[in-house]
Design a protein around this motif. Structure first.
Motif, PDB file in Angstrom:
ATOM      1  N   GLU A   1       0.834  -1.211   0.000  1.00 47.37           N
ATOM      2  CA  GLU A   1       0.000   0.000   0.000  1.00 47.37           C
ATOM      3  C   GLU A   1       0.866   1.257   0.000  1.00 47.37           C
ATOM      4  OE1 GLU A   1      -3.032   0.375  -0.580  1.00 47.37           O
ATOM      5  OE2 GLU A   1      -4.167  -1.298   0.213  1.00 47.37           O
ATOM      6  N   ILE A   2       1.880   1.296   0.855  1.00 47.10           N
ATOM      7  CA  ILE A   2       2.754   2.466   0.934  1.00 47.10           C
ATOM      8  C   ILE A   2       3.505   2.663  -0.380  1.00 47.10           C
ATOM      9  CG2 ILE A   2       4.824   3.399   2.060  1.00 47.10           C
ATOM     10  CD1 ILE A   2       3.745   2.073   4.669  1.00 47.10           C
ATOM     11  N   TYR A   3       3.986   1.572  -0.952  1.00 46.98           N
ATOM     12  CA  TYR A   3       4.702   1.664  -2.224  1.00 46.98           C
ATOM     13  C   TYR A   3       3.806   2.241  -3.314  1.00 46.98           C
ATOM     14  CZ  TYR A   3       7.149   0.322  -6.468  1.00 46.98           C
ATOM     15  OH  TYR A   3       7.753   0.340  -7.696  1.00 46.98           O
ATOM     16  N   VAL A   4       2.589   1.720  -3.430  1.00 46.44           N
ATOM     17  CA  VAL A   4       1.664   2.204  -4.466  1.00 46.44           C
ATOM     18  C   VAL A   4       1.289   3.659  -4.210  1.00 46.44           C
ATOM     19  CG1 VAL A   4      -0.654   1.891  -5.437  1.00 46.44           C
ATOM     20  CG2 VAL A   4       0.796  -0.092  -5.051  1.00 46.44           C
ATOM     21  N   LEU A   5       1.032   4.023  -2.955  1.00 48.83           N
ATOM     22  CA  LEU A   5       0.705   5.416  -2.637  1.00 48.83           C
ATOM     23  C   LEU A   5       1.843   6.354  -3.030  1.00 48.83           C
ATOM     24  CD1 LEU A   5      -1.117   5.134   0.803  1.00 48.83           C
ATOM     25  CD2 LEU A   5      -2.078   5.968  -1.336  1.00 48.83           C
ATOM     26  N   ILE A   6       3.075   5.963  -2.749  1.00 48.94           N
ATOM     27  CA  ILE A   6       4.226   6.794  -3.109  1.00 48.94           C
ATOM     28  C   ILE A   6       4.342   6.921  -4.621  1.00 48.94           C
ATOM     29  CG2 ILE A   6       6.762   6.870  -3.095  1.00 48.94           C
ATOM     30  CD1 ILE A   6       6.611   5.726  -0.226  1.00 48.94           C
ATOM     31  N   GLN A   7       4.170   5.803  -5.319  1.00 50.60           N
ATOM     32  CA  GLN A   7       4.279   5.836  -6.780  1.00 50.60           C
ATOM     33  C   GLN A   7       3.195   6.717  -7.399  1.00 50.60           C
ATOM     34  OE1 GLN A   7       6.876   4.549  -8.527  1.00 50.60           O
ATOM     35  NE2 GLN A   7       7.643   4.123  -6.477  1.00 50.60           N
ATOM     36  N   VAL A   8       1.960   6.573  -6.929  1.00 46.61           N
ATOM     37  CA  VAL A   8       0.860   7.398  -7.447  1.00 46.61           C
ATOM     38  C   VAL A   8       1.101   8.863  -7.086  1.00 46.61           C
ATOM     39  CG1 VAL A   8      -1.611   7.870  -7.258  1.00 46.61           C
ATOM     40  CG2 VAL A   8      -0.814   5.520  -7.484  1.00 46.61           C
ATOM     41  N   GLY A   9       1.557   9.122  -5.865  1.00 48.38           N
ATOM     42  CA  GLY A   9       1.843  10.490  -5.436  1.00 48.38           C
ATOM     43  C   GLY A   9       2.930  11.143  -6.267  1.00 48.38           C
ATOM     44  N   GLN A  10       3.934  10.388  -6.682  1.00 49.06           N
ATOM     45  CA  GLN A  10       5.001  10.939  -7.516  1.00 49.06           C
ATOM     46  C   GLN A  10       4.513  11.268  -8.915  1.00 49.06           C
ATOM     47  OE1 GLN A  10       8.198   8.093  -7.293  1.00 49.06           O
ATOM     48  NE2 GLN A  10       9.036   8.988  -5.411  1.00 49.06           N
ATOM     49  N   VAL A  11       3.536  10.492  -9.392  1.00 51.01           N
ATOM     50  CA  VAL A  11       3.040  10.718 -10.747  1.00 51.01           C
ATOM     51  C   VAL A  11       2.026  11.866 -10.786  1.00 51.01           C
ATOM     52  CG1 VAL A  11       1.717   9.689 -12.649  1.00 51.01           C
ATOM     53  CG2 VAL A  11       3.475   8.357 -11.497  1.00 51.01           C
ATOM     54  N   ILE A  12       1.055  11.876  -9.854  1.00 46.84           N
ATOM     55  CA  ILE A  12      -0.019  12.884  -9.937  1.00 46.84           C
ATOM     56  C   ILE A  12       0.047  13.939  -8.840  1.00 46.84           C
ATOM     57  CG2 ILE A  12      -1.571  11.272 -11.103  1.00 46.84           C
ATOM     58  CD1 ILE A  12      -3.135  10.995  -8.505  1.00 46.84           C
ATOM     59  N   GLY A  13       0.916  13.773  -7.878  1.00 49.04           N
ATOM     60  CA  GLY A  13       1.032  14.747  -6.804  1.00 49.04           C
ATOM     61  C   GLY A  13       0.324  14.277  -5.547  1.00 49.04           C
ATOM     62  N   ALA A  14       0.764  14.830  -4.406  1.00 50.85           N
ATOM     63  CA  ALA A  14       0.246  14.383  -3.108  1.00 50.85           C
ATOM     64  C   ALA A  14      -1.230  14.732  -2.926  1.00 50.85           C
ATOM     65  CB  ALA A  14       1.080  14.986  -1.983  1.00 50.85           C
ATOM     66  N   TRP A  15      -1.616  15.977  -3.239  1.00 48.64           N
ATOM     67  CA  TRP A  15      -3.012  16.374  -3.017  1.00 48.64           C
ATOM     68  C   TRP A  15      -3.963  15.625  -3.939  1.00 48.64           C
ATOM     69  CZ3 TRP A  15      -4.159  18.276   1.339  1.00 48.64           C
ATOM     70  CH2 TRP A  15      -3.246  19.062   2.030  1.00 48.64           C
ATOM     71  N   TRP A  16      -3.558  15.383  -5.178  1.00 47.27           N
ATOM     72  CA  TRP A  16      -4.405  14.611  -6.085  1.00 47.27           C
ATOM     73  C   TRP A  16      -4.541  13.163  -5.598  1.00 47.27           C
ATOM     74  CZ3 TRP A  16      -7.647  16.788  -9.164  1.00 47.27           C
ATOM     75  CH2 TRP A  16      -7.375  18.040  -9.691  1.00 47.27           C
ATOM     76  N   THR A  17      -3.471  12.637  -5.024  1.00 46.15           N
ATOM     77  CA  THR A  17      -3.519  11.277  -4.476  1.00 46.15           C
ATOM     78  C   THR A  17      -4.509  11.202  -3.313  1.00 46.15           C
ATOM     79  OG1 THR A  17      -1.226  10.912  -5.118  1.00 46.15           O
ATOM     80  CG2 THR A  17      -2.148   9.413  -3.477  1.00 46.15           C
ATOM     81  N   VAL A  18      -4.456  12.187  -2.410  1.00 48.24           N
ATOM     82  CA  VAL A  18      -5.401  12.222  -1.292  1.00 48.24           C
ATOM     83  C   VAL A  18      -6.826  12.375  -1.809  1.00 48.24           C
ATOM     84  CG1 VAL A  18      -6.110  13.541   0.738  1.00 48.24           C
ATOM     85  CG2 VAL A  18      -3.697  13.058   0.361  1.00 48.24           C
ATOM     86  N   GLY A  19      -7.013  13.255  -2.787  1.00 50.32           N
ATOM     87  CA  GLY A  19      -8.344  13.437  -3.384  1.00 50.32           C
ATOM     88  C   GLY A  19      -8.851  12.166  -4.035  1.00 50.32           C
ATOM     89  N   LEU A  20      -7.961  11.453  -4.707  1.00 55.16           N
ATOM     90  CA  LEU A  20      -8.341  10.182  -5.339  1.00 55.16           C
ATOM     91  C   LEU A  20      -8.737   9.144  -4.293  1.00 55.16           C
ATOM     92  CD1 LEU A  20      -8.598   8.846  -8.106  1.00 55.16           C
ATOM     93  CD2 LEU A  20      -6.204   8.177  -7.932  1.00 55.16           C
ATOM     94  N   LEU A  21      -8.023   9.109  -3.173  1.00 50.60           N
ATOM     95  CA  LEU A  21      -8.368   8.182  -2.091  1.00 50.60           C
ATOM     96  C   LEU A  21      -9.739   8.518  -1.498  1.00 50.60           C
ATOM     97  CD1 LEU A  21      -4.982   7.754  -0.221  1.00 50.60           C
ATOM     98  CD2 LEU A  21      -6.264   5.985  -1.427  1.00 50.60           C
ATOM     99  N   VAL A  22     -10.030   9.819  -1.321  1.00 49.96           N
ATOM    100  CA  VAL A  22     -11.338  10.232  -0.797  1.00 49.96           C
ATOM    101  C   VAL A  22     -12.430   9.865  -1.788  1.00 49.96           C
ATOM    102  CG1 VAL A  22     -12.739  12.240  -0.185  1.00 49.96           C
ATOM    103  CG2 VAL A  22     -10.412  12.040   0.689  1.00 49.96           C
ATOM    104  N   LEU A  23     -12.207  10.160  -3.068  1.00 47.31           N
ATOM    105  CA  LEU A  23     -13.192   9.808  -4.107  1.00 47.31           C
ATOM    106  C   LEU A  23     -13.404   8.289  -4.161  1.00 47.31           C
ATOM    107  CD1 LEU A  23     -14.924  10.961  -6.410  1.00 47.31           C
ATOM    108  CD2 LEU A  23     -12.973  10.547  -7.929  1.00 47.31           C
ATOM    109  N   ASP A  24     -12.331   7.558  -4.004  1.00 49.89           N
ATOM    110  CA  ASP A  24     -12.400   6.092  -4.000  1.00 49.89           C
ATOM    111  C   ASP A  24     -13.241   5.591  -2.822  1.00 49.89           C
ATOM    112  OD1 ASP A  24     -11.791   3.547  -4.926  1.00 49.89           O
ATOM    113  OD2 ASP A  24     -10.006   3.412  -3.680  1.00 49.89           O
ATOM    114  N   SER A  25     -13.080   6.212  -1.663  1.00 54.05           N
ATOM    115  CA  SER A  25     -13.875   5.818  -0.491  1.00 54.05           C
ATOM    116  C   SER A  25     -15.350   6.148  -0.694  1.00 54.05           C
ATOM    117  CB  SER A  25     -13.357   6.508   0.761  1.00 54.05           C
ATOM    118  OG  SER A  25     -12.075   6.037   1.071  1.00 54.05           O
ATOM    119  N   ILE A  26     -15.637   7.289  -1.316  1.00 57.63           N
ATOM    120  CA  ILE A  26     -17.033   7.661  -1.602  1.00 57.63           C
ATOM    121  C   ILE A  26     -17.644   6.670  -2.584  1.00 57.63           C
ATOM    122  CG2 ILE A  26     -18.493   9.419  -2.680  1.00 57.63           C
ATOM    123  CD1 ILE A  26     -16.549  11.516  -1.483  1.00 57.63           C
ATOM    124  N   LEU A  27     -16.910   6.323  -3.626  1.00 57.44           N
ATOM    125  CA  LEU A  27     -17.383   5.318  -4.593  1.00 57.44           C
ATOM    126  C   LEU A  27     -17.607   3.980  -3.896  1.00 57.44           C
ATOM    127  CD1 LEU A  27     -17.884   4.284  -7.529  1.00 57.44           C
ATOM    128  CD2 LEU A  27     -15.439   3.749  -7.578  1.00 57.44           C
TER     129      LEU A  27
END
Length: 177
Positions: free
Chosen positions: A32-58
């Motif tokens: 989980e940490i590895y994937v979060l870091i990889q996604v954060g490096q590609v799209i940025g930290a705030w977009w990663t957090v937003g994606l996680l929130v959107l994912d939880s809502i979905l």
């Protein structure tokens, strides 16, 4: 040969649990940490957090929708007098998938979605059924402690071992119209 499973090369039950716990508590968080870091490096930290929130809502919406469907199917099956094995398995899978969706992380969310979606749930239902079937103990006539009908004898009824038991009155059941 394992003493419990009877299959050559099968891991003893305690060893299987050890591996499962190792995967759950060590490998999954690292993944989980590895994937979060990889996604954060590609799209940025705030977009990663937003994606996680959107994912939880979905995930919450999917849990509500599929949980309601599983509950309705369970009620319908019970009302028709059939055994609700499939519906109980679906409910358990939706519950497990929901728990995975509510935990933060993309890996657990992916597994959760696979358990919840009606398209992929039949595969996991068969997997769950095979796991449960392997763990069940089948009891039938002739098993020590059980009667000829296959039911456990707790008290009362005739015994086959010669010991005295309570008096049994034989009779017929008559249904009056």
């Amino acid at each position: 040969m394992s003493a419990r499973s009877g299959h050559p090369g099968a891991a003893p039950p305690r060893r299987r649990w050890t591996w499962l716990l190792l995967v759950l508590f060590v490998v999954m968080p690292v993944a989980e940490i590895y994937v979060l870091i990889q996604v954060g490096q590609v799209i940025g930290a705030w977009w990663t957090v937003g994606l996680l929130v959107l994912d939880s809502i979905l995930g919450s919406w999917l849990i509500k929708r599929e949980g309601a469907r599983a509950w309705a199917a369970l009620r319908t099956t019970l009302a028709s007098g059939r055994m609700p094995a499939r519906e109980i398995a679906d409910g358990a899978l939706v519950l497990l998938g929901g728990a995975l969706m509510l935990s933060p992380g993309f890996v657990t969310d992916a597994f959760g979605i696979l358990l919840i979606l009606p398209l992929t749930r039949p595969f996991f239902r068969r997997l769950l059924t095979s796991v449960v079937a392997r763990r069940l103990v089948v009891v039938g006539p002739g098993t020590p402690g059980f009667g000829a009908s296959g039911f456990r004898r707790t008290s009362g009824g005739p015994r086959n071992d010669g010991r005295p038991g309570p008096e049994v009155v034989r009779g017929d059941v008559v249904d009056e119209p």
